[in-house]
Structure formats: structure tokens, C-alpha cells
Design an enzyme around this catalytic site. Structure first.
Site, PDB file in Angstrom:
ATOM      1  N   ASN A 142       0.786  -1.235  -0.143  1.00 47.17           N
ATOM      2  CA  ASN A 142      -0.057  -0.110  -0.139  1.00 47.17           C
ATOM      3  C   ASN A 142       0.885   1.284  -0.053  1.00 47.17           C
ATOM      4  O   ASN A 142       1.816   1.286   0.770  1.00 47.17           O
ATOM      5  CB  ASN A 142      -1.019  -0.072   1.137  1.00 47.17           C
ATOM      6  CG  ASN A 142      -0.520  -0.227   2.490  1.00 47.17           C
ATOM      7  OD1 ASN A 142       0.478  -1.032   2.693  1.00 47.17           O
ATOM      8  ND2 ASN A 142      -1.180   0.268   3.680  1.00 47.17           N
TER       9      ASN A 142
ATOM     10  N   GLU B 242       0.301   5.249   0.336  1.00 50.95           N
ATOM     11  CA  GLU B 242      -0.587   6.192   0.908  1.00 50.95           C
ATOM     12  C   GLU B 242      -0.247   7.702   0.568  1.00 50.95           C
ATOM     13  O   GLU B 242       0.805   7.806   0.054  1.00 50.95           O
ATOM     14  CB  GLU B 242      -0.639   6.044   2.338  1.00 50.95           C
ATOM     15  CG  GLU B 242      -1.176   4.919   2.887  1.00 50.95           C
ATOM     16  CD  GLU B 242      -1.774   4.583   4.187  1.00 50.95           C
ATOM     17  OE1 GLU B 242      -1.265   5.725   5.220  1.00 50.95           O
ATOM     18  OE2 GLU B 242      -2.093   3.809   4.857  1.00 50.95           O
TER      19      GLU B 242
ATOM     20  N   CYS C 131      -3.901   0.568  -2.866  1.00 54.66           N
ATOM     21  CA  CYS C 131      -3.820  -0.696  -1.996  1.00 54.66           C
ATOM     22  C   CYS C 131      -2.599  -1.692  -2.611  1.00 54.66           C
ATOM     23  O   CYS C 131      -2.255  -1.298  -3.679  1.00 54.66           O
ATOM     24  CB  CYS C 131      -5.102  -1.345  -1.877  1.00 54.66           C
ATOM     25  SG  CYS C 131      -6.509  -0.611  -0.901  1.00 54.66           S
TER      26      CYS C 131
ATOM     27  N   GLU D 222      -2.871  -4.910  -3.274  1.00 54.79           N
ATOM     28  CA  GLU D 222      -3.209  -5.593  -4.190  1.00 54.79           C
ATOM     29  C   GLU D 222      -3.153  -5.003  -5.540  1.00 54.79           C
ATOM     30  O   GLU D 222      -2.873  -5.717  -6.565  1.00 54.79           O
ATOM     31  CB  GLU D 222      -4.664  -6.425  -4.049  1.00 54.79           C
ATOM     32  CG  GLU D 222      -4.785  -7.095  -2.573  1.00 54.79           C
ATOM     33  CD  GLU D 222      -5.101  -6.038  -1.296  1.00 54.79           C
ATOM     34  OE1 GLU D 222      -4.708  -5.054  -1.182  1.00 54.79           O
ATOM     35  OE2 GLU D 222      -5.736  -6.450  -0.513  1.00 54.79           O
TER      36      GLU D 222
ATOM     37  N   CYS E 144      -9.910  -4.866  -0.194  1.00 52.50           N
ATOM     38  CA  CYS E 144     -11.131  -3.885  -0.299  1.00 52.50           C
ATOM     39  C   CYS E 144     -11.975  -4.017  -1.477  1.00 52.50           C
ATOM     40  O   CYS E 144     -11.637  -4.897  -2.540  1.00 52.50           O
ATOM     41  CB  CYS E 144     -10.560  -2.464  -0.095  1.00 52.50           C
ATOM     42  SG  CYS E 144     -10.150  -1.799  -1.711  1.00 52.50           S
TER      43      CYS E 144
ATOM     44  N   CYS F  94     -10.232  -3.331  -4.730  1.00 48.18           N
ATOM     45  CA  CYS F  94      -9.254  -4.301  -5.407  1.00 48.18           C
ATOM     46  C   CYS F  94     -10.156  -5.490  -5.888  1.00 48.18           C
ATOM     47  O   CYS F  94      -9.785  -6.162  -7.075  1.00 48.18           O
ATOM     48  CB  CYS F  94      -8.156  -4.592  -4.145  1.00 48.18           C
ATOM     49  SG  CYS F  94      -7.323  -3.102  -3.807  1.00 48.18           S
TER      50      CYS F  94
END
Ligand code: THU
Length: 132
Positions: free
Chosen positions: A42, A44, A53, A55, A88, A91
């Protein structure tokens, strides 16, 4: 490569996560059908919505490297969480674009248990085409 090895790759890349705001590191390891493993973390942003993210970082990196639909065999996701860390919904939608509904998605917890799910269990009735 077995699921334990793939998960170990996801676990170890977590140290590269850029997560100054959430302090919630996530690592992903995407296995390609040719045996290549592509990692993601991830990343940010102070404008939180710009966060990517782990993934999606892995999938987008794979696409950047020339892989596409049909090339993906499995994905493992690791955090520092007591319970299984699920991807999430954004993703899941990105996975649905590139991965088969039967593709294994491996989740883990801080006891190192591995839960194997199929993408279609995480995202039933996926939206995958405009021609419907
Ligand atoms: N995050 C991931 O990278 N993958 C997941 O499966 C869940 C959430 C990240 C996004 C954000 O940087 C942090 O975890 C907290 O939501």
C-alpha cells in the site's frame, strides 16, 4: 510455488509499505502463470483518496510489465492483523478485470493461518463487461 511460499513473499514485502497515516502495512504477492511473482504494497497519500492498496499495486505492476488477463494464477495478501485481512472492494473489482472467477485468493492472520477463497466468493455477480 505453494501458497505458504506465496504468502511469505506477501509478508516480507510488507516492510516496504508506505503507510504514514494509517500505520497499517499490507503486502501482496501475485503469482503469474509463468511462475513469476510480482509484489505490491500500500502506498498512501496525504490526500487519503489517492492511496493505492497493495493488491492493486501488484496487479498494476504486472500489467506494466506486460502481463494481462489470463496470466494470473493466485494472489496472497498479508497484513499485521489478528483476523484474516480481506481485500477492499475496489481491489476486488480490479481483480475481476484481470483474474478468473476461480482464481485463488489467499488471506492470512497474525497466527499465519491461510484462508483460501476463490475470487468469485469475494465478488459474486461481478461487473466485468459492458456488452450485457
Ligand atoms: N489496504 C490495502 O493495501 N489492502 C487491503 O486489502 C486493505 C487495505 C491499505 C489501504 C490503506 O493504506 C490501509 O490499508 C488502511 O486502509
Amino acid at each position: 510455488m505453494n501458497k505458504e511460499q506465496l504468502m511469505e513473499s506477501a509478508r516480507s514485502v510488507k516492510k516496504s509499505a508506505y503507510m504514514p497515516y494509517s500505520k497499517f502495512p499490507v503486502g501482496a504477492a501475485l503469482l503469474l502463470k509463468d511462475g513469476t511473482v510480482i509484489n505490491g504494497v500500500n502506498v498512501e497519500n496525504v490526500s487519503f483518496g489517492a492511496t493505492n492498496c497493495a493488491e492493486r499495486t501488484a496487479i498494476f505492476t504486472a500489467v506494466t510489465n506486460g502481463y494481462t488477463k489470463g496470466d494470473f494464477q493466485a494472489i496472497a495478501i498479508a497484513g499485521d492483523t489478528e483476523n484474516y485481512l480481506p481485500p477492499c472492494s475496489i481491489c476486488r473489482q480490479v481483480m475481476a478485470e484481470f483474474c478468473s472467477p476461480d482464481m485463488p485468493v489467499y488471506l492470512t492472520n497474525n497466527k499465519r493461518d491461510i484462508l483460501e477463497l476463490k475470487l468469485k466468493e469475494l465478488l459474486p455477480y461481478a461487473f466485468t463487461e459492458l456488452d450485457m
